[in-house]
Design a protein around this motif. Structure first.
Motif: not given
Length: 452
Positions: A140-149, A152-161, A339-347
């Motif tokens: 995943w890109s750094e931007d997507w990782k930040q959405y789950g952070t 400073g603590t990383f909580y969840a990976a992206p899922l779908m988009a 483009v704009t978009g969305g996604g989910e994060f399994p916490v």
């Protein structure tokens, strides 16, 4: 934000029996022929578990829920982990209450980074394991990782988009009437005016109804126009409140969208007048295109599923099919892909090896290819093969997300604090379409922004 149908898995006794069969399958015992056909090689890294269960909740329902459950069936067989998914349209509203009461599922599929932040602040989330983080760093890109952070603590990976800026149309309708796909926003307006002048029907069909979330499809319109009219930097300032919600640039975006959503000549084709946007469900709003009662519908890539709500294939999504789509164009032709978009994060709400094994699988390229090949969705996972997607449009969407030249921004309302993005912004869209003035709506939303 889906049609409702809950799903539960097997009773404990049946689940235990299934796990036993699964484990023998992975060790070469072919007593169960179906289980023996599973290639467990891709799942060896997750280990094996005796009688473990992971509960999971989210907003994903109906056909999408069925496909989601299918996407981890081999993982269950090969690891011995039984996964029990329950979908609810009230998940977003209830999950914080469940977490506070100690009743949250082991994993929650959170569709909003803003909600993830709220759960993290509440102290209810388990940080992601090293295996999950390693997958995200690879795929995943750094931007997507930040959405789950958070902090400073990383909580969840992206899922779908999803990509949010598609305009759906009928290729046959365009060919019959000589309409051309617009290359700029001005050309889109001219096309809309041409369709309206032709008099066969109003050009746009729109549905804003989504239960407690009514109004969110309208926020997608505004977000698309904010990104195209003012660029990524201003968009970022808007969603982080570095500029106020009632900034003149936001006013401009609302006014541009209002040329359509507040204009009785533009909406609501095949449905009614402007007011019917509020009562028309977003799931059904684009369907008048199939009956020749509307020409244009703004909705995300995931809307492909709704052209065939029963899971059939009578309405094809293709350049020469029943429906196709183009991205909402830029201000200037060739102005770059925004483009704009969305996604989910399994916490995670429970700290356990089987939970993290499951989350590691969901963050992998293996899961992304398994799920996307089942149809109807995409992922921004860089290990995903675009060719496994269920339509040309979804293949195109994956390639857009994987293109390093694409300027991608997450759905603005999903990034905003819940009091705004999942409340006053949605409600403001409803009030605005109902006739309230743009400046008043923006002032009301701005006043709802949390002080800290």
């Amino acid at each position: 934000m889906r049609l409702t149908r809950h799903r539960r898995w097997m009773a404990p006794v049946v689940a235990a029996a299934a796990i036993g069969l699964a484990l023998t399958a992975c060790t070469g015992d072919i007593a169960d022929e179906e289980a023996a056909d599973v290639d467990c090689g891709p799942y060896e890294e997750y280990g094996t578990f005796d009688g473990a269960e992971v509960t999971i909740g989210g907003t994903i329902l109906d056909l999408e829920a069925d496909r989601l459950v299918e996407s981890w069936s081999d993982f269950e067989t090969c690891t011995g982990i039984s996964v029990d998914y329950q979908g609810s349209s009230e998940f977003e509203a209830q999950i914080a209450v469940l977490a506070e009461g100690g009743n949250a599922p082991d994993v929650g599929i959170v569709p909003q980074p803003g909600l993830l932040q709220r759960l993290a602040v509440g102290g209810w989330l388990i940080p992601a394991s090293e295996a999950v983080e390693a997958n995200v760093d690879e795929w995943w890109s750094e931007d997507w990782k930040q959405y789950g952070t958070h902090d400073g603590t990383f909580y969840a990976a992206p899922l779908m988009a999803s990509i949010k800026g598609y305009v759906w149309y009928s290729p046959a309708d365009f060919e019959e009437n000589g309409y051309e796909v617009p290359e700029t926003l001005d050309e889109l307006k001219a096309l809309s005016e041409q369709i309206a002048a032709d008099g066969a029907h109003k050009p746009w069909c729109v549905g804003l109804e989504s239960g407690d979330a009514t109004g969110w499809p309208g926020t997608d319109w505004v977000e698309d126009y904010m990104l195209r009219l003012h660029g990524a930097d201003v968009y970022d300032q808007w969603v982080t409140h570095e500029i106020p919600f009632n900034d003149p640039q936001v006013f401009d975006a609302f006014e541009a969208v209002g040329q359509y959503l507040k204009n009785d000549k533009m909406v609501n084709g095949g449905i009614g007048d402007v007011s019917t946007q509020i009562t028309e469900a977003f799931q059904t709003a684009g369907l008048p295109i199939l009956d020749g009662e509307c020409s244009l519908h703004h909705q995300a890539s995931f809307y492909e599923t709704f052209w065939n709500p029963e899971g059939g294939d009578e309405n094809t999504v293709a350049p020469d099919g029943s429906v196709w789509a183009f991205l909402l164009p830029p201000v200037e032709a060739g102005g770059g892909l925004n483009v704009t978009g969305g996604g989910e994060f399994p916490v995670a709400f429970r700290d356990a090896e089987e939970v993290e094994a499951f989350r590691a699988y969901l963050s992998s390229d293996t899961w992304a290819n398994n799920r996307v090949s089942l149809g109807g969705v995409i992922s921004a996972n860089k290990g995903l093969d675009p060719e496994v997607a269920s339509s040309e449009l979804l293949t195109q969407s994956i390639e857009i997300l994987q293109d390093p030249e694409t300027t991608f921004r997450f759905d603005g309302s999903d990034l905003m604090p819940g009091a705004v993005g999942a409340d006053s912004f949605w409600k403001g869209i409803v009030a605005w379409v109902s006739g309230e003035g743009t400046q008043q709506v923006l002032n009301n939303i701005e006043s709802s922004w949390p002080a800290s």
